[in-house]
Every structure is written in C-alpha cells, then in structure tokens.
Design an enzyme around this catalytic site. Structure first.
Site, PDB file in Angstrom:
ATOM      1  N   SER A  82       0.823  -1.205   0.000  1.00 50.48           N
ATOM      2  CA  SER A  82       0.000   0.000   0.000  1.00 50.48           C
ATOM      3  C   SER A  82       0.862   1.262   0.000  1.00 50.48           C
ATOM      4  CB  SER A  82      -0.962  -0.046   1.191  1.00 50.48           C
ATOM      5  OG  SER A  82      -1.932   0.960   1.115  1.00 50.48           O
ATOM      6  N   ASP A 120      -2.369   6.106  -3.645  1.00 46.30           N
ATOM      7  CA  ASP A 120      -1.299   5.414  -2.942  1.00 46.30           C
ATOM      8  C   ASP A 120      -0.760   4.294  -3.826  1.00 46.30           C
ATOM      9  OD1 ASP A 120      -3.428   3.657  -2.737  1.00 46.30           O
ATOM     10  OD2 ASP A 120      -2.981   3.080  -0.680  1.00 46.30           O
ATOM     11  N   ASP A 163      -1.012   1.077  -4.128  1.00 41.77           N
ATOM     12  CA  ASP A 163      -1.861   0.049  -4.749  1.00 41.77           C
ATOM     13  C   ASP A 163      -3.202   0.601  -5.218  1.00 41.77           C
ATOM     14  OD1 ASP A 163      -2.876   0.401  -2.165  1.00 41.77           O
ATOM     15  OD2 ASP A 163      -3.482  -1.693  -1.974  1.00 41.77           O
ATOM     16  N   ASP A 193      -5.824   1.810  -3.849  1.00 39.23           N
ATOM     17  CA  ASP A 193      -7.114   1.566  -3.198  1.00 39.23           C
ATOM     18  C   ASP A 193      -7.585   2.785  -2.419  1.00 39.23           C
ATOM     19  OD1 ASP A 193      -5.415   1.422  -0.996  1.00 39.23           O
ATOM     20  OD2 ASP A 193      -6.281  -0.431  -0.202  1.00 39.23           O
TER      21      ASP A 193
END
Length: 455
Positions: free
Chosen positions: A104, A243, A245, A247
C-alpha cells in the site's frame, strides 16, 4: 509426498501481512502463505493474484503461485493492477479468492499480502486465524503436498476492470476538464490515465510509469506537494493522488487545498442523499473522521457511524447496517453500488464527474460542505510491540490523555492508537482551537516518547 517447512510466528495486521522483504516477508514465507490460503479458501475455482510495482512483487507472486499450486489450486496471475481489481474480478469470474501483493502506502523496501475470499471481501478473522494456525502450528505434519494445480497469466482480465471504471460514471463525460493525476509510480499506472483520457479529460500525469524503487517516495496520496504545485501551475480544476496500490485517493482542488476522505464522503454522500439513494441518511466513517464533518452531516439530518480504523471495519459496518457509502479520512472510500471495495481511481472518477455534472469546480463544492476542526496527527516510533499495543497500561500517558479529554470536553477529541502496519503509536488531537490542538499533541507525543521508549 513432500512437506513444507514451518515458519516462525506471524500474524495478520489490519491489512493482511506486511513488512520488509529481506527480513519478514521472504519468498519462503510467501510460499507457505500461498499453500495455506489454498487450503483455507473454501470455494471452488481459480485463485487470482495481483501486484503493485514494487521490485519484490514478481518474486513474491512466484512464491505464492508455487504454494497455491502445491495445495492443488489453479492460479491466475494478473500482473500489475490496483488492489480493487482483484475483488472485482473474483466476483466476475466466480473465483475461489484472490491475493494482492502490495504494501500500500509503505516504502519501496516493504511488501505485503492481502487475501480476499470468494465474495471479494477480505478474509474474516476466523479464516485469517486458520491460515496463521496452518503456518505456525504443530510439527508441519498436516502440510503434505497435493497434486500440483495449474498456473496461467491472465493480464487481459484487467480490461474488464477498466470497463467497469468507465461504466461507473454512466453517461457523464469530462471533456476538456483540466485534471492532474499523481499515479505514485504504482498500481494506478495500470489504468488511471487511460480511463480519465477515455472520458475526455485534459490530463497532466505525474509519476506515471510503474517504478518499484520509487513507489510512494515523495509522491502520491501521502506526499501531495508535487500534486498541489502541478494543479496550481497548470490552472487545473482538480488533482487526484493515489497510494501505491490505488485503493485510496486524496484530492486537491483548484486552489491547491487538500480534499480528504471526510470531504469526499460528505460531497458524494450529499448527492446520494438528494437522489434518495442513501438508506437512513447514513454514512460510515472511522474514529479518525473530523468532528466538523460529523456535525455538518448531522445538520443535514444524517447519521454518522464510526468504526475502528481500517477499511475492513468500515466494510463490516456497511454490511451490517445496509449503508450505501463509507470510508476513511485517509482516502479509502467504499460504495455498496460499486462492490464495497476501496477504489481510488473509481472514487476520483466519481468526484470529477459529479463536479462536472453540477457545473461546479471542486473548490466551489468544497466551500459548500463543512469547516473542518483543527486536527493534528503525530506518529511516535515505538519499536517494542507490547508497549505499543498496551499503551493504555502506561499510567502517566493514560492519565495525560484523560486530562486532555477533560479539558476539551465536548469541543475536542483525543485518539491514541497503535498502527496495525508500522511500529508507530498514532496520537491525534482535534479541537475548535488550533492552539489547544498544538498543546495537547505536543504534550502527549512527548509523554509517549518518554514512557514507552524508556529502557
């Protein structure tokens, strides 16, 4: 049949497994995780694996694939993709589950593994504990290898995810709207620029190539300085930072002001409320959400449910109450109409298209929302896990927290919590007066440093 060696004790944090690749999250451990995920997942069908751009990602995907196929599972690898693509494709292809290799917003040297079940939701604590028990239990006698499953590389499945992003905005277009995207050298590079361009946006892209050595480094949703500068220099209507990833997302308006998850919830929630698509006028947020947001939402006749930090807690509360929208101040936003998976690119598309449809700039829309209370978050590094998790047992610190709460009464809040992903104690103070916020964050952080790091 052969047997797999038993690793040392590990446990899932608030967002799966996460840590440094050279010390904690090794290929040997990833192989074990893959094997036990294959054993614990209950549904039939393939297991999907996605990854962000970190340099260690391919190595860990290979190890997970080996473990999963050793358990007898069929594996479909997706390659570089946003985390929310995995649960969406699980549901679309009736997969048994999926894994995302990502840390992340953590630095490039870290990586992690998130696990999803057949519904696309993160695994329940019970299923996570079953994996932990398999990893660490007994003498390894239950870990005999099954007949090998098959592995296939299926990057073309991401076309379905991109199509779902475009369909999420219906007939709305962004023709000629000047927008800046900070793709963070990460997962958002797989689709962010493509979908915004397809909708006609006049696009400026920062950090737009996948780069595992620079992911999250002074860019993206945790470092918005470059995005803010670009929005102002380009005269853009808005900007979106993701960010590693993808999400989660934070926005910047045309004046360079940060638009956090609280504002996104208020703005998107207000539209749903006006359209009669918000059951019980309810939003779900976490304990980190601003008091100004809560009181402004209540003034609109709305309800705000708070959960512990972590999008899995928001997800659970939304399922329990039937809420249509929820999220975190940090930028994880979940919509029941779009699969209940935090999706930064989808959220950015929603905010941009709703602004355009209302013929409002993001700055104008934010000005119509709420005035946030001054809020300050300080991270105190505490390497000792027991002290960090058990901070409330430290009498001087807990006494000072009580003193701060009593002094602010109804006009402020204190929140102290241990991070679930990093060796940090997070100290947050919120009040109507900035001087009060500064005083108590400084005092509490100093007390935590003194008493929790004492030798």
């Amino acid at each position: 049949m052969g047997q797999l060696p038993k690793p040392s004790k590990i446990s899932f944090g608030t967002d799966g497994l996460r840590g440094r690749v050279d010390t904690m999250l090794t290929p040997a451990l990833a192989l074990q995780v893959g094997y036990w995920c294959g054993r614990v997942l209950q549904a039939e069908g393939p297991v999907l694996i996605g990854m962000d751009s970190r340099s260690s990602g391919s190595m860990l995907v290979a190890a997970l694939t080996a473990g999963l196929t050793a358990s007898g599972r069929e594996v479909w690898t997706l390659g570089l993709c946003p985390t929310p693509a995995v649960p969406g494709l699980i549901r679309r292809y009736s997969a048994a589950g999926g894994l995302m290799v990502s840390a992340s917003h953590n630095p490039p040297e870290d990586n992690g593994i998130k696990v999803f079940g057949a519904t696309g939701s993160k695994l329940s604590p019970e299923r996570q504990q079953a994996i932990e028990a398999g990893l660490c239990g007994g003498d390894g006698s239950g870990m005999a290898l099954a007949a090998s499953g098959a592995a296939r590389h299926r990057p073309e499945l991401l076309d379905d995810y991109r199509a779902s992003l475009l369909s999420s905005v219906g007939q709305h277009r962004l023709d000629g709207v000047p927008i800046v995207l900070d793709l963070c050298w990460g997962s958002a590079t797989a689709c962010g620029a493509e979908v915004f361009s397809a909708l006609g946006a006049d696009l400026t892209v920062l950090h737009g190539d996948p780069d595992g050595t620079r992911i999250n480094v002074n860019c993206g949703s945790t470092h918005l300085e470059a995005l803010r500068r670009a929005v102002i220099e380009k005269g853009a209507a808005m900007g979106f930072g993701f960010d590693g990833d993808a999400d989660r997302m934070l926005a910047v308006d045309g004046q360079g002001r940060v638009v956090d998850g609280d504002h996104v919830l208020f703005l998107w929630g207000s539209v749903l409320q006006e359209q009669g698509q918000l059951p019980d006028q309810r939003l779900v947020a976490t304990v980190m959400s601003n008091l100004g947001f809560e009181r402004a939402w209540q003034a609109r006749g709305g309800l705000l449910d708070r959960t512990p930090v972590g999008d899995q807690h928001v997800h659970a509360e939304m399922v329990r109450t039937g809420a249509a929208l929820g999220g975190e101040q940090s930028g994880h936003i979940l919509s029941s109409a779009h699969g209940l998976a935090g999706d930064g690119v989808l959220t950015a598309l929603q905010i941009a298209s709703l602004c355009h449809a209302q013929q409002l700039s993001l700055a104008e829309w934010v000005d119509q929302s709420f005035q946030a209370y001054p809020q300050k978050l300080v991270n105190v590094r505490v390497e000792n896990r027991e002290r960090r998790k058990g901070w409330a047992d430290c009498a001087p610190l807990s006494s000072l927290v009580q003193e701060a709460e009593a002094s602010m009464a109804e006009d402020g809040r204190v929140l102290v919590r241990a991070s679930g992903t990093e060796p940090l104690l997070r100290v947050m103070v919120e009040a109507a007066d900035q001087a009060v916020v500064d005083h108590w964050t400084s005092s509490l952080a100093a007390a935590a440093e003194l008493h929790l790091n004492a030798s």
